[in-house]
Enzyme design. Structure first.
Site, PDB file in Angstrom:
ATOM      1  N   VAL A 171      -9.947   8.899  -3.176  1.00 20.91           N
ATOM      2  CA  VAL A 171     -10.548   8.467  -1.979  1.00 20.91           C
ATOM      3  C   VAL A 171     -10.165   9.919  -1.013  1.00 20.91           C
ATOM      4  O   VAL A 171      -8.669   9.831  -0.838  1.00 20.91           O
ATOM      5  CB  VAL A 171      -9.813   7.214  -1.343  1.00 20.91           C
ATOM      6  CG1 VAL A 171     -10.467   7.060   0.125  1.00 20.91           C
ATOM      7  CG2 VAL A 171     -10.131   6.226  -2.034  1.00 20.91           C
ATOM      8  N   LYS A 215       1.794   3.332 -11.493  1.00 20.15           N
ATOM      9  CA  LYS A 215       0.334   2.419 -11.323  1.00 20.15           C
ATOM     10  C   LYS A 215       0.109   1.549 -12.731  1.00 20.15           C
ATOM     11  O   LYS A 215      -0.176   0.278 -12.310  1.00 20.15           O
ATOM     12  CB  LYS A 215      -0.654   3.315 -11.071  1.00 20.15           C
ATOM     13  CG  LYS A 215      -0.381   4.232  -9.667  1.00 20.15           C
ATOM     14  CD  LYS A 215      -0.279   3.464  -8.413  1.00 20.15           C
ATOM     15  CE  LYS A 215      -0.319   3.998  -7.129  1.00 20.15           C
ATOM     16  NZ  LYS A 215       0.046   3.209  -6.140  1.00 20.15           N
ATOM     17  N   THR A 258      -8.531  10.811   1.742  1.00 21.28           N
ATOM     18  CA  THR A 258      -7.907  10.571   3.031  1.00 21.28           C
ATOM     19  C   THR A 258      -7.247  11.772   3.419  1.00 21.28           C
ATOM     20  O   THR A 258      -7.376  12.794   2.905  1.00 21.28           O
ATOM     21  CB  THR A 258      -6.996   9.313   2.848  1.00 21.28           C
ATOM     22  OG1 THR A 258      -5.891   9.746   1.706  1.00 21.28           O
ATOM     23  CG2 THR A 258      -7.757   8.190   2.591  1.00 21.28           C
ATOM     24  N   TYR A 271       3.372   9.173 -11.458  1.00 22.09           N
ATOM     25  CA  TYR A 271       2.361   8.379 -10.624  1.00 22.09           C
ATOM     26  C   TYR A 271       1.720   7.243 -11.453  1.00 22.09           C
ATOM     27  O   TYR A 271       1.567   6.168 -11.183  1.00 22.09           O
ATOM     28  CB  TYR A 271       1.381   9.414 -10.347  1.00 22.09           C
ATOM     29  CG  TYR A 271       0.317   8.749  -9.088  1.00 22.09           C
ATOM     30  CD1 TYR A 271       0.732   8.256  -7.479  1.00 22.09           C
ATOM     31  CD2 TYR A 271      -1.028   8.277  -9.435  1.00 22.09           C
ATOM     32  CE1 TYR A 271      -0.238   7.717  -6.978  1.00 22.09           C
ATOM     33  CE2 TYR A 271      -1.908   7.844  -8.573  1.00 22.09           C
ATOM     34  CZ  TYR A 271      -1.613   7.501  -7.476  1.00 22.09           C
ATOM     35  OH  TYR A 271      -2.352   6.872  -6.756  1.00 22.09           O
ATOM     36  N   ASN A 323       0.744  -1.131  -0.056  1.00 21.64           N
ATOM     37  CA  ASN A 323      -0.187   0.106   0.191  1.00 21.64           C
ATOM     38  C   ASN A 323       0.807   1.326  -0.006  1.00 21.64           C
ATOM     39  O   ASN A 323       0.504   2.327  -0.500  1.00 21.64           O
ATOM     40  CB  ASN A 323      -1.071  -0.126   1.309  1.00 21.64           C
ATOM     41  CG  ASN A 323      -1.584   1.331   1.259  1.00 21.64           C
ATOM     42  OD1 ASN A 323      -2.530   1.535   0.426  1.00 21.64           O
ATOM     43  ND2 ASN A 323      -1.373   2.215   2.175  1.00 21.64           N
TER      44      ASN A 323
END
Length: 273
Positions: free
Chosen positions: A202, A173, A204, A169, A102
């Site tokens: 998300v 991925k 966060t 990024y 993660n």
């Protein structure tokens, strides 16, 4: 209690409210003993304190897990430290059954012309090389144990589609898709499944930073940015940490024993392929 008697490692799980914590908590709620791992403290400009899990925060998270566990500080860019993390799980808890990659950098976002070689390397080193080191370390121990295992990478919607200001990024991925496709072929005969989970946005702590960054880039308010985001998602909202955690728990369970080499979207229908 699908994971009673199992031992899980979740990298990048040392921030309260983060995806890693949500994943670790879900696995613990179903019986797994979880090793909470994060970098523990800033090492360089690419790992600022505000974006990483510190040692004390890691301890607080593991103390709150219902099935217990331990902590281990690890910089996933260093294969020796990743090997040490895997050894810790084996020595402290007696086995290694689940490994979740993660840890990631999602806060180096710049126009293409402004991305430095250092920026590029930092993102690739954590998001792709770090996942590779984790997969390799986990697989070696699972093979020796001889009873299979589960390896899951937290990829992203960016594993399927491109985004501005996210060149490294997105490349990192996308690389995870190829990684699981190849690793699953080799590890399938050992009963080890290897999959990606690909969430959309998300909110966060990292997600909040991303909202503010891209709202500023577009010259709109954060509220308007979030409104536009929700409008393009068929389910009408961005993802929640528990959405990703539920997908990970499924892929780590016996119910998913015949699923490997996949990159599962968890995007409310926003990413259909």
């Amino acid at each position: 209690m699908r994971f009673a008697g199992k031992v899980a490692v979740v990298t990048g799980s040392g921030r309260k409210g983060g995806l890693g914590e949500a994943i670790a908590r879900r696995l613990s709620e179903e019986g797994a003993r979880v090793v909470i791992s994060d970098i523990g403290g800033s090492r360089d400009a690419a790992t600022p304190d505000g974006m990483i899990g510190g040692t004390e925060e890691m301890r607080e998270i593991v103390a709150s897990l219902p099935s217990g566990g331990s902590t281990f500080a690890c910089d996933v860019r260093d294969p020796d430290q990743v090997e040490g993390l895997a050894d810790h799980a084996m020595e402290k808890h007696g086995s290694l059954d689940i490994w979740v990659n993660n840890a990631g950098i999602g806060y180096i976002m710049k126009p293409l012309a402004e991305v430095s070689p250092e920026d590029w390397r930092a993102v690739i080193d954590v998001n792709l090389s770090g996942a590779w080191f984790g997969l390799q370390a986990a697989a070696a121990r699972m093979v020796r144990q001889g009873r299979g295992g589960r390896i899951v990478n937290i990829a992203s919607q960016a594993a399927k589609s491109g985004f501005p200001h996210a060149q490294a990024y997105t490349a990192s991925k996308h690389g995870l898709v190829g990684l699981v496709r190849s690793a699953s072929i080799e590890l399938g005969p050992e009963g080890i499944t290897v999959n990606n989970v690909c969430p959309n946005h998300v909110t966060t702590g990292l997600g909040k930073w991303q909202n503010e960054h891209f709202a500023e880039v577009q010259g709109i308010s954060v509220e308007e940015y979030l409104k536009r985001m929700a409008a393009r998602i068929p389910m009408g909202r961005p993802g929640l940490p528990q959405d990703t955690a539920s997908a990970v728990a499924f892929l780590c369970s016996d119910e998913a024993a015949y699923i490997t080499g996949e990159s599962m979207n968890v995007s409310g229908g926003e990413e259909p392929h």
